[in-house]
Each structure stands twice: as structure tokens, then as C-alpha cells.
Design a protein around this motif. Structure first.
Motif, PDB file in Angstrom:
ATOM      1  N   THR A  26      -7.183  -1.087  -9.383  1.00 48.67           N
ATOM      2  CA  THR A  26      -7.456   0.318  -9.705  1.00 48.67           C
ATOM      3  C   THR A  26      -6.219   0.983 -10.294  1.00 48.67           C
ATOM      4  O   THR A  26      -6.287   1.690 -11.295  1.00 48.67           O
ATOM      5  CB  THR A  26      -7.874   1.051  -8.429  1.00 48.67           C
ATOM      6  OG1 THR A  26      -8.971   0.374  -7.865  1.00 48.67           O
ATOM      7  CG2 THR A  26      -8.269   2.476  -8.725  1.00 48.67           C
ATOM      8  N   THR A  60       0.829  -1.217   0.000  1.00 45.62           N
ATOM      9  CA  THR A  60       0.000   0.000   0.000  1.00 45.62           C
ATOM     10  C   THR A  60       0.855   1.255   0.000  1.00 45.62           C
ATOM     11  O   THR A  60       0.382   2.323  -0.389  1.00 45.62           O
ATOM     12  CB  THR A  60      -0.909   0.027   1.236  1.00 45.62           C
ATOM     13  OG1 THR A  60      -0.094  -0.006   2.398  1.00 45.62           O
ATOM     14  CG2 THR A  60      -1.854  -1.133   1.237  1.00 45.62           C
ATOM     15  N   GLY A 112      -8.133  -4.629  -4.515  1.00 46.24           N
ATOM     16  CA  GLY A 112      -8.949  -3.618  -5.181  1.00 46.24           C
ATOM     17  C   GLY A 112      -8.103  -2.430  -5.595  1.00 46.24           C
ATOM     18  O   GLY A 112      -8.218  -1.922  -6.716  1.00 46.24           O
ATOM     19  N   ALA A 113      -7.200  -2.004  -4.701  1.00 46.14           N
ATOM     20  CA  ALA A 113      -6.375  -0.835  -4.977  1.00 46.14           C
ATOM     21  C   ALA A 113      -5.393  -1.114  -6.103  1.00 46.14           C
ATOM     22  O   ALA A 113      -5.150  -0.260  -6.960  1.00 46.14           O
ATOM     23  CB  ALA A 113      -5.640  -0.426  -3.707  1.00 46.14           C
ATOM     24  N   THR A 130     -11.713   1.920  -6.245  1.00 43.13           N
ATOM     25  CA  THR A 130     -11.464   0.725  -5.432  1.00 43.13           C
ATOM     26  C   THR A 130     -12.778   0.125  -4.949  1.00 43.13           C
ATOM     27  O   THR A 130     -12.984  -1.087  -5.007  1.00 43.13           O
ATOM     28  CB  THR A 130     -10.583   1.092  -4.228  1.00 43.13           C
ATOM     29  OG1 THR A 130      -9.467   1.824  -4.704  1.00 43.13           O
ATOM     30  CG2 THR A 130     -10.114  -0.141  -3.502  1.00 43.13           C
TER      31      THR A 130
END
Lengths: 331, 403
Positions: free
Chosen positions: A250, A91, A246-247, A284
Motif C-alpha cells: 500500500t 510497522t 499488505g501495508a 491494505t
């Protein structure tokens, strides 16, 4: 010196933020799934049950920990925390509140893919530390699943990297917006997006690809013997992973934080990160919504059927994607 | 080679205690063995100590899902013992049919949900169980309770129905028929459900005949047999819309579709019966202390899971001398053992669920197989065995503080 302290504080603050984001994502998943299944879902803790995942986490942390005799206790604890860190590190590379993450360098896209690959090993190693038949079967299924989804997923990410012509995430986010031969690359990347979403569903062990967990068949599979604090940490790991997948989708296929912005001169320094963050989280959430919808509307595949789907369909689709991209760009 | 994996007695796939011991090589099952005997309740013994009039109200506690059919079959047997079967008022018979068919619908909806849940499709589970609630509301209106509804009694039914019930029942039946067709579409067309149900848990026609399968399990293998159709008890007939749903494939999908067909047929039966409900009394007076002539009687009916048999023996006293219950799961459990073998681990829950097992209804006696000989333990021997075991072991139980 001061710079280093500020950087460290930033990292610590970001870790806490990610954990809370993960709880939020779990709440979203549970609430949406519940409404799709004609249920209410989390309701009591906080407004609309938004604190329910945190309440569950605290409850599990206070529970007694039980494991069968002969368990390698230290390594199970180690993998729980190690796995969580492996998921929080990616992240920091993601461009959420700007065009760059905390850390950005040429080749960070490869590092993210590598961290994802290593983190899957946690789920294969941990079950073998328990002398119990259900985790063993679950670990075997997880390993087969890992072999099947890893290559299509890598090819899907690689096609985004080819399109951008760079290994740097801050440049990959512009890949879908590149217009070549009158068609934006974002449309060309749709097969890769499908492959990436399905592979990340099997990575997250959501229905229809939840054969390694399969509560009704092998009683929870790889997590059958987890309890107390370990289960809390592995649940948190799953939530963080849902957010991270999800990120990452994206970032690679949907343009990350890019989107239309309304800026007022003089306030750009605060408005720009807010807009970037808004678009990133919106995309996301859409990806997580798609994952939830698919898993609400399907039954679980058997492991041999999963292998067939990945090796027979999605591998060809991802190879086709790479060839399509090369042909289109050489026109 | 191979590893033994126990499924049960406590396992998320099973709602009741039973052990399926499977021997696996990788994901393939090479051998399977079903162990019973975790749930002896002694309810037959309890029935023998009750007055004839209260036997049905105990017997309906045998099953929590098909309680109505247990009660009705118990009543049918008692009415045969007292030789009053032909004197039951017409309205009472029809109201019994309404209760039984409502129960069949809710039991099949429950099964559909469980089968979908075993294959990981929790959405269908939630949907069918929500639809089932509307049926339970109707049963509550008819009988007064949701689960153990005591619709019938010896000589008739306990409560009459009013216009409000009839109106609501008709609305609900329309809704249920629509929903059943939707579920049928889902089972026939959804690729993930087809992957888990088609050609899984195959039970060919001749195997089903040899193993004595009953109910929807048998009808999905092409056996055209329904006790409602054969015996015409309580006035079941073609006129009220009775048909037998049969499918030939014998796999799990056929078993699901047979049950969906039966939901639609039952809804039509209820609509027809309520349309032409005869007027008249709803019960025949039955004195509580009445004694029958010595003799015996067998009653059988079509429970949602298959053929249910009650046997009574009377020695002319106020209580039955012997009651024997054979539930459909007992007849189907051999088929379940056959279906589990040769498949994958992943198919065990679906294959086992296709017989709609009701373990607690089934357990009647304990069969001991110690490798040398197989012997049955009856009540007296079981008591003796328990006392002997306790006398030998009570001191270490005390030390370990188990009790």
C-alpha cells in the motif's frame, strides 16, 4: 525525560495495536477464504468469529511443547521472538495515521527492505535447528524460494523509489500521484505492483507458492516440529507478516494514506488522522483480499516450477518495469 | 548419497496407514518402497462365522466409501452359490444399478476433492465435497443411511423407491452433470492444476498391463476394460447408456478426466434407469437358515476404484466355509509404486492418490520380509506369533505401563 517516556509508551501501545491488527487480518483472511471455498469459516468466538485467532493463540500458548531429541531449544525460542520483532519494527515506519510514521528519516525505505530480507532468514535458520527430515526439506525449499523472489521484489520496490526520487517513505507515498507526460506514475507502476504482490505471496508462503509448508507433501515442512508456544508465536509472526506485506505494498504502490477527505474546520486535528487511517486500512484490506483470492483459486506449484516462474517471468517483468520508468521519464 | 524420507504411516497426505519410504537426492526421488500391513482387520474370518443372509451386511463395512459395491458383489456371489441369479426381479436389478452408480459418482467426487487437496487446491476439495452431499442425501433416501446404506439384500433390494426420490434424483443428476463439466473445464484449463497433473505420475500402456492395473487407473492408460461392459451383471447394457471412458495419456490428468467422464456416464445411466423403471416385486424371498449345495463361486464387479472380486466356498452348512475378497487397491498398489519413482517429492501425494487408494479395504494378510525370505502369515500363525511375542515381552510392557 518526559518526551522519552511518552515515546516509549507510544511504542509499547503501538506494538499491542499491531498484534491485535494482525489477529484481525488473520480473521479477515480466514473468513474471506472460507466464503470463497463455500464454507462458513470462524463463527463461534465473538461476533462473526472475530475473536477466533485470539482464542487459537491462547489455546496454543497453554499447550504442551514437544520437540525431537537434539533440538537447539534456546535458539528456536530466540528465533520465534526475534522474528516477531523484526516484523513489528517496519510497522513503525509506515505512514498510517499521517504522512509520516512514528520514526521517519531519509533512507527508511531501504531499512524496511533490509528488515524484510533478514526476517526471511528466520524461516531458513529455524528448521535446521530440528534434527528431522521434513523441516530440513522445508528449509531447503524456503532457501530456494528466497533466492528466487528477493531480486524481483527488490527491483519492484526500487522502481517505486526511482519514481519518487527519494529514499524517504513520507515522499515515496506521493510517487503514484506524480503526473509526467500526462500519465500518472501509479499506472506505470502496475507491473511492479504485480511482481510485489506475487513475491509477497511467496514470502508469506500462501498457495500457489507454499512449497516450503506443503502440508500434504512434507507434513508442514519448516513448521512440522513446532508446537505449543513456539507454534503460537510463529503463527502470530505469519499474521503480522500478512499485515506488514499488505501495508508495505500500500505504501509503495498505492499511495499509502492518501485519498479524498472531507474535513470540518476546527476538527482537523482529529478528523485528518481518521481519514488517513481509513484510506490506509482500506487499501491494505484490498491488497490482502487480492492475495486471498489468488490463493483460493490456485493449486500449489512444485518448487522447480516456482523457480521457473520467478526467474523466467517475474525477473524480466521487474527489469522491464525499471527500463520503462527510465525511458518514460527521459521522454 | 541420499536421504530416506518416510511418508506415513501417519502423514497428512495419507488418510490411512501405509508407509511410502522414499529415497531422495535433493527433491528427486531415486527409489521408493511401499510397506503394507498396518491395518489387518480379520473381516474375512468374521464373514465365515455369519449366516449366508447376513454376510452382505458385514461385507459392506469393508469400505466406508464404496460400501454398496462390496455388498452387491457379496450378494452376487451368494446368489451364484444358491443358483438364484437368474430369478432376481427386474426392478430389483435396476434399483441395484441406481445405488451402485450413485455410489460411483460420490466416490469419484470424493477422489477429485482429495486429488485437488493433495495438490494444494483446497477450493475444489470444498466444492466437490459439497456436491457429494447431494448424492449422499439421495443414498439416504434410497437406503436409509448415508455411508453404509445397505441397499441390497440376498434376493433383491431392501427398500423400494418412490416418486419423490425419482424426481429429486433427476434434478440432482442434471446438477451433477453440469458441475462435472465445470470441473473438467477447470482441470483442462487451469494453469496451476495443469502444472501439477499433466505429465505427472505417468503409467504407460504396457506397464499398466504388466502390473495388472484395474479400473480408472488402467482406463487412463488406454486399457479398454470395464467389468460392467464385459460381464453385463445386473443388467448393465448399452440400452441404459453404459459406455467405457478411456483416455490414452496415462498421466494424473488423464486419471482425473476419466473419472469425470465416468461421473457423467453414471448420471446418464441413473437418468435412463429411473425413466424406464420396470414395475414389479423388489425381492425374492430367501429363508435365513437356507443351506446351499457344496461348491464355490466367484463374483466380480466394477467398483469405483476398479475390479472387485469375491470368492466363496461352501461346504453345505449355514455359514460360508471360506470368503476371499480382492479389492481394486490391491491390484493397483504396484502401479502406485511405479508411478512414485523417478518424480519429485512434491508429486508423491498426487501420484499415490491417482490410484484412489483404500488401504483399510485392502489389507488382508501380513507378509513378512525379513531379508532372507518372504513368508505369509495366516490367521493361526499370526495368533501364534502374537501370543509368543506377548509371552516373551509382557514383563517389560507391565513395567513400562503401556497398557
Amino acid at each position: 525525560m518526559l518526551e522519552k517516556v511518552i515515546f516509549s509508551l507510544k511504542i509499547i501501545a503501538w506494538t499491542i495495536v499491531v498484534i491485535f491488527l494482525a489477529f484481525l487480518v488473520e480473521w479477515f483472511y480466514r473468513k474471506v477464504l472460507a466464503h470463497m471455498q463455500h464454507r462458513v469459516g470462524p463463527k463461534l468466538a465473538g461476533k462473526l468469529g472475530i475473536l477466533q485467532p485470539i482464542a487459537d493463540f491462547i489455546k496454543l500458548m497453554r499447550k504442551r511443547q514437544i520437540s525431537p531429541a537434539g533440538t537447539d531449544e534456546f535458539f528456536v525460542d530466540f528465533t520465534a521472538i526475534f522474528g516477531l520483532w523484526l516484523m513489528i519494527i517496519p510497522t513503525m515506519f509506515l505512514p498510517i495515521f499521517g504522512l509520516e510514521g512514528f520514526i521517519s528519516f531519509e533512507g527508511d525505505a531501504v531499512l524496511i527492505i533490509m528488515l524484510l530480507a533478514i526476517s526471511s532468514l528466520v524461516y531458513i535458520v529455524t528448521p535446521y535447528l530440528f534434527p528431522s527430515p521434513y523441516p530440513t526439506i522445508g528449509a531447503g525449499r524456503r532457501a530456494e524460494l528466497y533466492l528466487s523472489y528477493e531480486i524481483p521484489m527488490f527491483l519492484a520496490f526500487a522502481s517505486a523509489i526511482f519514481a519518487a526520487g527519494s529514499l524517504r517513505i513520507s515522499e515515496i507515498i506521493f510517487a503514484p500521484t506524480i503526473i509526467r507526460n500526462d500519465i500518472p506514475t501509479g499506472i506505470l507502476l502496475v507491473p511492479a505492483l504485480i511482481v510485489a504482490i506475487l513475491s509477497s505471496m511467496s514470502r508469506l508462503k500462501k498457495v500457489p507458492f507454499d512449497a516450503p509448508v506443503a502440508e500434504t507433501e512434507i507434513a508442514g515442512g519448516w513448521e512440522a516440529e513446532l508446537s505449543g508456544r513456539r507454534l503460537a508465536f510463529f503463527n502470530l509472526l505469519t499474521d503480522v507478516k500478512l499485515f506488514v506485506m499488505g501495508a508495505i505494498i500500500t505504501t509503495f504502490f498505492l499511495g499509502g494514506p492518501l485519498g479524498p477527505m472531507i474535513l470540518i474546520s476546527g476538527l482537523e486535528w482529529i478528523l485528518a488522522p481518521v481519514w488517513y487511517g481509513f484510506w490506509f486500512f482500506l487499501k491494505t484490506v484490498v491488497v490482502i483480499f487480492i492475495i486471498t483470492a489468488v490463493s483460493a483459486a490456485t493449486a500449489r506449484f512444485r518448487i522447480d516450477q516456482v523457480l521457473k516462474i520467478f526467474w523466467d517471468r517475474l525477473l524480466y517483468l521487474s527489469v522491464f518495469q525499471v527500463i520503462l520508468l527510465i525511458l518514460w521519464w527521459s521522454l | 548419497m541420499g536421504m530416506y524420507v518416510p511418508i506415513g504411516p501417519y502423514h497428512p497426505a495419507l488418510k490411512e496407514p501405509i508407509t511410502i519410504k522414499i529415497k531422495v537426492e535433493g527433491e528427486k526421488i531415486v527409489d521408493a518402497d511401499i510397506e503394507l500391513g498396518y491395518n489387518h482387520r480379520g473381516i474375512e474370518k468374521l464373514l465365515e462365522s455369519k449366516l449366508w443372509i447376513s454376510v452382505p451386511f458385514i461385507s459392506e463395512h469393508i469400505c466406508g466409501i464404496c460400501s454398496g459395491v462390496h455388498q452387491m458383489t457379496a450378494i452376487m456371489g451368494i446368489e451364484r452359490i444358491f443358483d438364484m441369479e437368474d430369478k432376481i426381479p427386474e426392478r430389483a436389478r435396476m434399483l441395484r444399478i441406481v445405488g451402485l452408480e450413485l455410489e460411483r459418482i460420490h466416490s469419484h467426487l470424493l477422489w477429485l476433492g482429495v486429488a485437488a487437496h493433495e495438490s494444494g487446491f483446497d477450493t475444489i476439495f470444498m466444492y466437490t465435497w459439497r456436491d457429494r452431499e447431494s448424492i449422499l442425501d439421495l443414498l439416504e433416501m434410497q437406503g436409509g443411511r448415508r455411508v453404509v446404506y445397505s441397499i441390497g439384500k440376498v434376493g433383491g433390494v431392501r427398500r423400494d423407491v418412490d416418486d419423490k426420490f425419482i424426481r429429486k434424483a433427476k434434478e440432482t443428476m442434471n446438477y451433477i452433470k453440469k458441475r462435472a463439466q465445470e470441473y473438467m473445464k477447470a482441470f483442462e484449463e487451469d494453469p496451476t492444476l495443469l502444472a501439477r497433473f499433466k505429465n505427472v505420475a505417468l503409467l504407460p500402456y504396457d506397464v499398466a498391463v504388466n502390473l495388472g492395473a484395474v479400473g480408472p487407473t488402467a482406463r487412463a492408460s488406454g486399457i479398454d476394460y470395464d467389468v460392467r461392459w464385459e460381464d453385463r451383471y445386473f443388467g448393465y447394457s448399452e440400452e441404459i447408456g453404459l459406455r467405457v471412458a478411456v483416455r490414452k495419456e496415462g498421466d494424473a490428468l488423464a486419471k482425473a478426466l476419466v473419472r469425470l467422464d465416468e461421473i457423467i456416464i453414471s448420471a446418464e445411466i441413473i437418468e435412463n434407469v429411473l425413466e424406464n423403471l420396470p414395475a414389479g416385486p423388489i425381492e425374492l424371498k430367501f429363508p435365513p437358515l437356507k443351506t446351499p449345495a457344496p461348491g464355490e463361486a466367484v463374483a466380480r464387479s466394477e467398483a469405483p476404484r476398479g475390479e472387485l472380486i469375491y470368492y466363496y466356498r461352501s461346504d453345505g452348512k449355514r455359514t460360508p466355509y471360506r470368503v476371499k475378497v480382492r479389492t481394486p487397491t490391491m491390484a493397483n498398489i504396484l502401479s502406485a509404486g511405479y508411478m512414485v519413482r523417478g518424480g519429485y517429492i512434491a508429486d508423491v501425494p498426487v501420484a499415490f492418490a491417482t490410484i484412489d487408494p483404500c488401504i483399510a479395504c485392502m489389507e488382508r494378510c501380513i507378509i513378512v520380509d525379513d531379508g532372507k525370505q518372504v513368508r505369509k502369515l495366516d490367521w493361526a500363525k499370526l495368533k501364534h506369533y502374537a501370543n509368543k511375542w506377548f509371552n516373551e515381552n509382557w514383563h517389560w510392557i507391565k513395567e513400562e505401563r503401556i497398557y
